[in-house]
Design an enzyme around this catalytic site. Sequence first.
Site, mmCIF file in Angstrom:
data_model
loop_
_atom_site.group_PDB
_atom_site.id
_atom_site.type_symbol
_atom_site.label_atom_id
_atom_site.label_comp_id
_atom_site.label_asym_id
_atom_site.label_seq_id
_atom_site.Cartn_x
_atom_site.Cartn_y
_atom_site.Cartn_z
ATOM 1 N N ASP A 182 10.837 3.858 -6.498
ATOM 2 C CA ASP A 182 10.373 3.316 -5.221
ATOM 3 C C ASP A 182 10.023 4.460 -4.276
ATOM 4 O OD1 ASP A 182 9.830 1.900 -2.947
ATOM 5 O OD2 ASP A 182 11.681 0.728 -2.947
ATOM 6 N N ASP A 385 1.848 3.447 -3.261
ATOM 7 C CA ASP A 385 3.184 2.852 -3.417
ATOM 8 C C ASP A 385 3.427 2.451 -4.865
ATOM 9 O OD1 ASP A 385 5.662 1.609 -2.726
ATOM 10 O OD2 ASP A 385 4.639 -0.329 -2.663
#
Length: 501
Positions: A182, A385
Amino acid sequence: MMARPAVWFLLLPLGLLCLCLCSSAASLNGGATAADDYVVVATSSLKPKPVCQGLRVDAPGNLTGSGWVPLSHSYGPCSAAGSWRSPVADDVLLQDQRRAGYIQRKLAGSTPQDDNGSDLPESDCKSGQSEHAPTIQPNVGQDSSPTSEGSEAVSVIEPTAGGGGGGGGQRVPGVKQTMVLDTASDVAWVQCAPCPMPQCHPQTDTIYDPSQSSTYAPFACGSPVCRQLGPYGNGCAAGSRQCQYRVLYPDGRSTMGTYISDVLRLNPTSVIGGFQFGCSHAVQGHFPNDTAGIMALGRGAQSLASQTRLTYGGVFSYCLPRTASYSGFFVLGVPRVAATRYAHTPMFAVPQAPMLYLVRLRAIVVAGQALAVPPAVFAPGSVVDTRSVITRLPPTAYAALRAAFRARMGMYRAAPPKQQLDTCYDLTGVRRVALPTITLVFDHGAAVELDPSGILYNDCLAFAPGTDDRAWGVIGNVQLQTYEVLYNVAGGAMGFRRAAC
């Protein structure tokens, strides 16, 4: 298998948290048409197979001192669970829509600790099981019991669980943990014993038990490390005076427990002593495919990249494979690949969301022709991301891309929209599909020609419009499949290397 989700996992053990410039229009696995403006690809090559195929590109020959570790999709035959169950495409897209909202709230200045996701239906919290994310499997911890000679050996591709000892292989210190990568989070964490249900969610790996690790250490409440947690701090444990942490995600999920350190092992020669992470004793909501936790890669002081910057230079990279039936990789440190093989673009941060990595998209080229989009449309920048699936573009840019794509796909039957994807096709019976090439051009001329798997998602154009032209864009992981994405945090640059996995 259903449409590929956009989240990938890195398998890390706790205690040892094991964890183009212009590219040509040549196609991967299919060949280009004579015009070079289209790529012809077998539709079967865009779908996963029931058996893990491993790496499409060989791993580096000498991994000594390298923080290289295999990466897999959270679902599919290469996942830690070896599961062939596929998430429903609509659920993946719903989860991705929530992720996009999460990113935009961060960019609006809302922190994870003051945004509790109250705008989301409570039932949506369960859809984390359908996340499309990359994962890795590091080892965490060090057995407190003596180990036999040679027990430090561990396969880079398939680390053996430590603690109680692995099946027929050599024992590895600590336990293997499957963790989601992440880049928008700062605090890494894994579930820790004691962690009874329903406070914790089921996981595939042996749960990390700090009491069984000789290298585990909690932090005192008044320690500098505890104070540095800032908004992630959660006071002291009654009696023990041990530092507590809490992370609230805007989608309604959360984790809380004790903030500790232990050894993290990525591979036999990449061992990170005193790695700091959250030892979670309570989790709210579901996380992808029974994983152990989150490997945070943001810019914050608690992330893996920040904690290891003196050893690995504040550099990491990853490559997400074309489908879930292949493996990719994660590298901590400078890759052993010539810098000239990467297309480089400046990377920047914004004060309201300092953990995020942003780049500037300058143009989009479809079938060799640049879209007529005013430069001001791309001005805000885009977040890259790991856990976002679909790329979000400013509405003006998306409308131009959609029009150009539809004009070149007129030979195929249109299909109804799927959630936020409004340009879909019925490819039933179509064995080979001719897709117009799509190239994303970033600042300094860094051109990324998408792999065919980055153009279609579940037989739909794998892009969606953002809320308005003033909003930040999001570059999803589907678009970057087969590319090694290099984050040079210290140098303020991002690199892209094609056909890396």
